[in-house]
Design a protein around this motif. Structure first.
Motif, PDB file in Angstrom:
ATOM      1  N   ARG A  34      -7.947   4.155   0.520  1.00  0.00           N
ATOM      2  CA  ARG A  34      -7.303   4.155   1.630  1.00  0.00           C
ATOM      3  C   ARG A  34      -6.394   2.794   1.600  1.00  0.00           C
ATOM      4  O   ARG A  34      -5.246   2.856   2.121  1.00  0.00           O
ATOM      5  CB  ARG A  34      -8.195   3.849   3.069  1.00  0.00           C
ATOM      6  CG  ARG A  34      -8.870   5.213   3.549  1.00  0.00           C
ATOM      7  CD  ARG A  34      -9.425   5.289   4.942  1.00  0.00           C
ATOM      8  NE  ARG A  34     -10.067   6.153   5.230  1.00  0.00           N
ATOM      9  CZ  ARG A  34     -11.394   6.399   5.340  1.00  0.00           C
ATOM     10  NH1 ARG A  34     -12.057   5.289   4.731  1.00  0.00           N
ATOM     11  NH2 ARG A  34     -12.199   7.243   5.648  1.00  0.00           N
ATOM     12  N   ARG A  35      -6.882   1.801   1.222  1.00  0.00           N
ATOM     13  CA  ARG A  35      -6.348   0.689   1.347  1.00  0.00           C
ATOM     14  C   ARG A  35      -5.094   0.713   0.150  1.00  0.00           C
ATOM     15  O   ARG A  35      -4.188   0.025   0.550  1.00  0.00           O
ATOM     16  CB  ARG A  35      -7.222  -0.703   0.877  1.00  0.00           C
ATOM     17  CG  ARG A  35      -6.417  -2.134   1.117  1.00  0.00           C
ATOM     18  CD  ARG A  35      -7.587  -3.171   0.495  1.00  0.00           C
ATOM     19  NE  ARG A  35      -9.043  -2.907   1.257  1.00  0.00           N
ATOM     20  CZ  ARG A  35     -10.192  -2.929   0.300  1.00  0.00           C
ATOM     21  NH1 ARG A  35     -10.084  -2.924  -1.057  1.00  0.00           N
ATOM     22  NH2 ARG A  35     -11.182  -2.581   1.102  1.00  0.00           N
ATOM     23  N   PHE A  36      -5.555   1.064  -0.865  1.00  0.00           N
ATOM     24  CA  PHE A  36      -4.423   1.436  -1.885  1.00  0.00           C
ATOM     25  C   PHE A  36      -3.004   2.254  -1.424  1.00  0.00           C
ATOM     26  O   PHE A  36      -1.978   1.619  -1.357  1.00  0.00           O
ATOM     27  CB  PHE A  36      -4.861   1.912  -3.102  1.00  0.00           C
ATOM     28  CG  PHE A  36      -3.693   2.231  -4.310  1.00  0.00           C
ATOM     29  CD1 PHE A  36      -3.194   1.315  -4.979  1.00  0.00           C
ATOM     30  CD2 PHE A  36      -3.086   3.678  -4.215  1.00  0.00           C
ATOM     31  CE1 PHE A  36      -2.294   1.516  -5.793  1.00  0.00           C
ATOM     32  CE2 PHE A  36      -2.387   3.965  -5.144  1.00  0.00           C
ATOM     33  CZ  PHE A  36      -1.687   2.801  -5.917  1.00  0.00           C
ATOM     34  N   ARG A  91      -2.481   2.386   1.914  1.00  0.00           N
ATOM     35  CA  ARG A  91      -1.845   1.810   3.072  1.00  0.00           C
ATOM     36  C   ARG A  91      -1.039   0.813   2.491  1.00  0.00           C
ATOM     37  O   ARG A  91       0.419   0.768   3.145  1.00  0.00           O
ATOM     38  CB  ARG A  91      -2.848   1.439   4.038  1.00  0.00           C
ATOM     39  CG  ARG A  91      -2.422   1.078   5.209  1.00  0.00           C
ATOM     40  CD  ARG A  91      -3.397   0.659   6.343  1.00  0.00           C
ATOM     41  NE  ARG A  91      -4.603   0.027   5.561  1.00  0.00           N
ATOM     42  CZ  ARG A  91      -5.848   0.298   5.473  1.00  0.00           C
ATOM     43  NH1 ARG A  91      -6.245   1.629   5.834  1.00  0.00           N
ATOM     44  NH2 ARG A  91      -6.572  -0.534   5.103  1.00  0.00           N
ATOM     45  N   THR A  92      -1.164   0.287   1.447  1.00  0.00           N
ATOM     46  CA  THR A  92      -0.457  -1.000   0.899  1.00  0.00           C
ATOM     47  C   THR A  92       0.802  -0.464   0.055  1.00  0.00           C
ATOM     48  O   THR A  92       1.846  -1.012   0.415  1.00  0.00           O
ATOM     49  CB  THR A  92      -1.160  -1.889  -0.046  1.00  0.00           C
ATOM     50  OG1 THR A  92      -2.316  -2.354   0.955  1.00  0.00           O
ATOM     51  CG2 THR A  92      -0.464  -3.027  -0.470  1.00  0.00           C
ATOM     52  N   ASN A  93       0.463   0.390  -0.474  1.00  0.00           N
ATOM     53  CA  ASN A  93       1.608   0.695  -1.532  1.00  0.00           C
ATOM     54  C   ASN A  93       2.486   2.294  -1.037  1.00  0.00           C
ATOM     55  O   ASN A  93       3.539   2.117  -1.489  1.00  0.00           O
ATOM     56  CB  ASN A  93       1.135   0.923  -2.997  1.00  0.00           C
ATOM     57  CG  ASN A  93       0.546  -0.254  -3.497  1.00  0.00           C
ATOM     58  OD1 ASN A  93       1.055  -0.936  -4.078  1.00  0.00           O
ATOM     59  ND2 ASN A  93      -1.000  -0.355  -3.421  1.00  0.00           N
ATOM     60  N   TYR A  94       2.014   3.054  -0.259  1.00  0.00           N
ATOM     61  CA  TYR A  94       2.655   4.163  -0.040  1.00  0.00           C
ATOM     62  C   TYR A  94       2.345   4.618   1.544  1.00  0.00           C
ATOM     63  O   TYR A  94       1.983   5.587   1.939  1.00  0.00           O
ATOM     64  CB  TYR A  94       2.170   5.465  -0.773  1.00  0.00           C
ATOM     65  CG  TYR A  94       2.247   5.260  -2.093  1.00  0.00           C
ATOM     66  CD1 TYR A  94       3.625   5.585  -2.964  1.00  0.00           C
ATOM     67  CD2 TYR A  94       1.496   4.798  -3.102  1.00  0.00           C
ATOM     68  CE1 TYR A  94       3.858   5.383  -4.007  1.00  0.00           C
ATOM     69  CE2 TYR A  94       1.584   4.529  -4.573  1.00  0.00           C
ATOM     70  CZ  TYR A  94       3.003   4.991  -5.160  1.00  0.00           C
ATOM     71  OH  TYR A  94       2.973   4.698  -6.339  1.00  0.00           O
ATOM     72  N   PRO A  95       2.906   3.663   2.338  1.00  0.00           N
ATOM     73  CA  PRO A  95       2.466   3.641   3.746  1.00  0.00           C
ATOM     74  C   PRO A  95       3.158   4.986   4.501  1.00  0.00           C
ATOM     75  O   PRO A  95       2.714   5.354   5.512  1.00  0.00           O
ATOM     76  CB  PRO A  95       2.981   2.362   4.356  1.00  0.00           C
ATOM     77  CG  PRO A  95       3.967   1.786   3.434  1.00  0.00           C
ATOM     78  CD  PRO A  95       3.305   2.202   1.979  1.00  0.00           C
ATOM     79  N   ASP A 112     -10.573   1.538  -3.803  1.00  0.00           N
ATOM     80  CA  ASP A 112     -10.757  -0.047  -3.054  1.00  0.00           C
ATOM     81  C   ASP A 112     -12.142  -0.576  -3.540  1.00  0.00           C
ATOM     82  O   ASP A 112     -12.420  -1.813  -3.484  1.00  0.00           O
ATOM     83  CB  ASP A 112     -10.770   0.505  -1.534  1.00  0.00           C
ATOM     84  CG  ASP A 112      -9.529   1.082  -1.161  1.00  0.00           C
ATOM     85  OD1 ASP A 112      -8.518   0.859  -1.762  1.00  0.00           O
ATOM     86  OD2 ASP A 112      -9.410   1.839   0.024  1.00  0.00           O
TER      87      ASP A 112
END
Length: 308
Positions: free
Chosen positions: A116-118, A120-124, A170
Motif C-alpha cells: 500500500r505505502r509503495f 500510494r507514494t509512487n503511483y497515487p 512495505d
C-alpha cells in the motif's frame, strides 16, 4: 494406498504464484504433477474428489493475518487434514510489458495490502484492480487488461514481463504460511517440533465456554500459538474457533487435551498434526507437564488399577 505418498498436487494457480514457489520447496512436488487451480476451494475440492492427492494453499500471512477463504473451505465439506506446512518469505515486484505510463495496477488483495505505502507514494493516481492471484495479474498485463501488476519475481519471469521496481513490500520481512492438505490418513510421525491444528465449536449458551477450551490446553502444558474466530454462518454471534497448538496428537499431553476438548465442546474437527517449518524451538512445557511426566503418571495409574 493410492495417493500415498502424493504425486498429484493441486495449488492456487496459474503458474508463477507464490503458492507454486512454495510447492516447489517440497521434494515430492518437484517430482510429481502440479495442477494449477483457479481458487482455494477448487484446489481443496480436487483433493476431496480424488482429482489430486494433495493441495497446497495459503493459510496465514505475517502482515495480513489468516486467509479466511482457506479456513472456511477447510471446515466445510468432507474432512481434510494438514500433513505439512511451508513458510515462504514473500517479496514483490512491480512488472509491466514495457516501461511506460502506469494507469492501472492489478494484483491479489493480500499482495496489494502489503504494498500500500509503495503504491500510494509512487503511483497515487493508478487504478487498482483486484484479481484471483498475483500470477493471474501478470497474465492480465500480458493480455493488456492492466498496465502493470504486483507479483512474485517468478510470475514476471514466467510471463516475460519487465520488472519496473523490485522489493516493493512495505514490510521486507513478510512471510506466508502454506498448508499441504490431503484426505484423512494417519499423521506423519512426531518430530519434536510439531503443530496440531483444530477447529472447535463451543456451546454459546454456556458461560465461560471459551475459557473451558483454553483451560483444557493450559493445564496440560499445551502451548496455544494461534486462535481465531470465524462465523459459522448459522446466525449472528455464532463462531467457530481455529486453534494451532504446539505438539503432536500422538503425545500423551496433546492426546489428553484433545479428549478434554471433546468433552467440553459442541464439536471438534481435527485438522492435523504436522512438522513446523521453522528453526525456532518449541516453547518447553512447565515442570510436571512434559510428555515423560504424563507417561509416568499413566504408568502409575495403571499400576493402581492392576493392584501393583
Amino acid at each position: 494406498m493410492p495417493g500415498v505418498p502424493p504425486s498429484r498436487f493441486a495449488y492456487l494457480g496459474p503458474s508463477g504464484t507464490f503458492t507454486e514457489a512454495a510447492l516447489l520447496r517440497l521434494p515430492a512436488a518437484q517430482r510429481g504433477t502440479r495442477i494449477p487451480m483457479r481458487n482455494v476451494p477448487e484446489a481443496l475440492d480436487a483433493v476431496r474428489g480424488d482429482d489430486a492427492d494433495a493441495a497446497l494453499v495459503p493459510i496465514e500471512n505475517s502482515v495480513e493475518g489468516s486467509v479466511p477463504v482457506t479456513l472456511d473451505a477447510l471446515v466445510s465439506g468432507d474432512p481434510l487434514v494438514i500433513t505439512a506446512e511451508v513458510v515462504l518469505p514473500v517479496g514483490f515486484v512491480l512488472a509491466a510489458r514495457t516501461p511506460g505510463e502506469v494507469t492501472s495496477i492489478a494484483s491479489h488483495p493480500h499482495a496489494l495490502a502489503q504494498v500500500r505505502r509503495f503504491l500510494r507514494t509512487n503511483y497515487p493516481d493508478a487504478a487498482i484492480v483486484e484479481v484471483l492471484s498475483t500470477a493471474a495479474a501478470a497474465r492480465d498485463v500480458v493480455a493488456g487488461r492492466a498496465d502493470a501488476c504486483v507479483c512474485a519475481p517468478l510470475a514476471a519471469e514466467v510471463n516475460g514481463l519487465t520488472v519496473l521496481d523490485e522489493d516493493i513490500a512495505d514490510n521486507p520481512g513478510a512471510a506466508t504460511r502454506f498448508a499441504l492438505v490431503s484426505r484423512p490418513s494417519p499423521p506423519p510421525p512426531p518430530t519434536g517440533n510439531d503443530v496440531t491444528s483444530l477447529v472447535v465449536y463451543i456451546a454459546h449458551d454456556k458461560v465461560g465456554a471459551l475459557l473451558s477450551v483454553l483451560t483444557e490446553l493450559a493445564v496440560r502444558g499445551v502451548n496455544l500459538t494461534r486462535i481465531e474466530s470465524r462465523p459459522t454462518g448459522e446466525r449472528l454471534g455464532r463462531y467457530a474457533f481455529y486453534l494451532d497448538c504446539t505438539g503432536h496428537v500422538t503425545e500423551e499431553r496433546v492426546g489428553e487435551a484433545l479428549m478434554g476438548l471433546k468433552r467440553v465442546c459442541a464439536e471438534v474437527r481435527f485438522l492435523g498434526s504436522y512438522p513446523r517449518d521453522t528453526d525456532e524451538n518449541p516453547v518447553a512445557p512447565p515442570i510436571g507437564l512434559g510428555n515423560h511426566d504424563f507417561a509416568d503418571a499413566t504408568r502409575w495409574l495403571q499400576g493402581l488399577r492392576s493392584g501393583g
